[in-house]
Design an enzyme around this catalytic site. Sequence first.
Site, PDB file in Angstrom:
ATOM      1  N   GLU A  57       0.873  -1.174   0.000  1.00  0.00           N
ATOM      2  CA  GLU A  57       0.000   0.000   0.000  1.00  0.00           C
ATOM      3  C   GLU A  57       0.909   1.223   0.000  1.00  0.00           C
ATOM      4  O   GLU A  57       1.408   1.641   1.051  1.00  0.00           O
ATOM      5  CB  GLU A  57      -0.918  -0.002   1.227  1.00  0.00           C
ATOM      6  CG  GLU A  57      -1.853  -1.191   1.306  1.00  0.00           C
ATOM      7  CD  GLU A  57      -2.951  -1.173   0.251  1.00  0.00           C
ATOM      8  OE1 GLU A  57      -3.064  -0.164  -0.466  1.00  0.00           O
ATOM      9  OE2 GLU A  57      -3.688  -2.160   0.155  1.00  0.00           O
ATOM     10  N   CYS A 106      -2.999   8.629   2.866  1.00  0.00           N
ATOM     11  CA  CYS A 106      -2.644   8.124   1.540  1.00  0.00           C
ATOM     12  C   CYS A 106      -3.750   8.416   0.544  1.00  0.00           C
ATOM     13  O   CYS A 106      -3.506   8.478  -0.668  1.00  0.00           O
ATOM     14  CB  CYS A 106      -2.320   6.635   1.587  1.00  0.00           C
ATOM     15  SG  CYS A 106      -3.562   5.641   2.412  1.00  0.00           S
TER      16      CYS A 106
END
Length: 506
Positions: A259, A293
């Site tokens: 990720e 993010c």
Amino acid sequence: MPASSLAQETAEVLSRLGVADSAYTDGSLAVTSPITGERIAEVRENDAAGCELAVAAAEAAFRTWRLVPAPKRGELIRLFGLELRTAKADLGRLVTIEAGKIVSEGLGEVQEMIDICDFAVGLSRQLYGLTVATERPSHRMMETWHPLGVIGVISAFNFPVAVWSWNAAIALVCGDTVVWKPSEKTPLTALATQALFEKAAAKAGAPAGLSSVIVGGRTIGEALVDDTRIAAVSATGSTAMGRAVAPRLAARFARAILELGGNNGAIVAPSADLDLVVRGVAFAAIGTAGQRCTTLRRLFVHDSVYDSLLPRLRKAYASVTIGDPREAGTLVGPLIDKAAFDRMQEALKKARADGAIVHGGERVLEELGGNAFYVRPALVEISAQTEVVRTETFAPILYVMGYMDFDTVLEAHNAVPQGLSSSIFTNDLREAETFLSAKGSDCGIVNVNIGPSGAEIGGAFGGEKETGGGREAGSDAWKAYMRRATNTINYGRDLPLAQGVSFDVE
């Protein structure tokens, strides 16, 4: 460690969460709070021998845990969820102190942990395989799923506990064990989470070693990545980190769940509800001081609504409340550290050199601490998607660009290396469906009339391209933590071969 009110508050919260004071008072790793820049703890780091012990314990525990029925494994996660509910206020407070998140976001992160526990408990009774049609008579073909092994989790500072829980809750009900290396910027929340987990494990009668925390920097992370006993590593962080981790895992054929970076975009179409846009953009671009993010970093606004929307966004940016994240009414807390501030200023310098108009971006509230870095979120009007726009800067910078043609803006939206999250604000059905189609956004998360930030745990979380391709949390992300076996059973007296092959022997 120097005494301070913040350090004292941290010690009191850690004590209530069950963390021994020796774990954070006599170590070599200094932990500072971004709220004031003060040192609040000194954590003991693990060396290579400590890492070895943790992995060995996890491997031994796996041999027992994989044989426990999945619903019984789910009972452990149910009990852990109860511990989190009881400790939500304290653990959320610790997230605020250590990561600088505002109170509602700190509590929201713990709620994510509770939610994924609930999801995992249900999942423990739904680890389904398939029955597959076979061409051979008197045969049955099926898939079965088995525990994978020891799972390494490397988490980042911005979601110091939730990301671990997305992995750990699922991995544990799948029959795996977990070794966790938190960010060295936020180890206290990891130690507190581990203490809560151990309480649940004791109540469940679970074997020792199911979950452990190893504290340290890059060397410890590399040891985790290179250990052949670890079947998969879930790593959250920068694209640069992923480029270092992925080849090392590939070299030993281990599984990678990555990720990584997200340079998330949103399109504001002519038909968009601008009231909705202002609220959606404000949270997505400003929340968590731009350190998610999924933070919105690129905004494409149709020329027909540009002059109506931009004044409203400038007003929102100028008026947003910045301050101590513990205080009621604060919407924007501090950046994590000076390095984050310096990267933000460098990006804004490049944007100005590209001819951009920058609103905000300056440092504020220096009186809260000389080593604390609060900034006014930056709204940057720029005519083209230059190199700095295409590069993710982990700070509250929103680049705004105009557009005229829908097909052209789709190409611009996708013309970045990252592919995590995206959104479109439109009331045009054709535009919405096109954005969701194969022709549309190339991201792992694609939204309509909400921003790209704030995903729920029920859907698989992750992205494409330089985001790494990994998926965590909901949907069928659980399959990454298990191994699949295709089984064929012959219950007849003959041995027909597939594809009509004949091979008769006496």
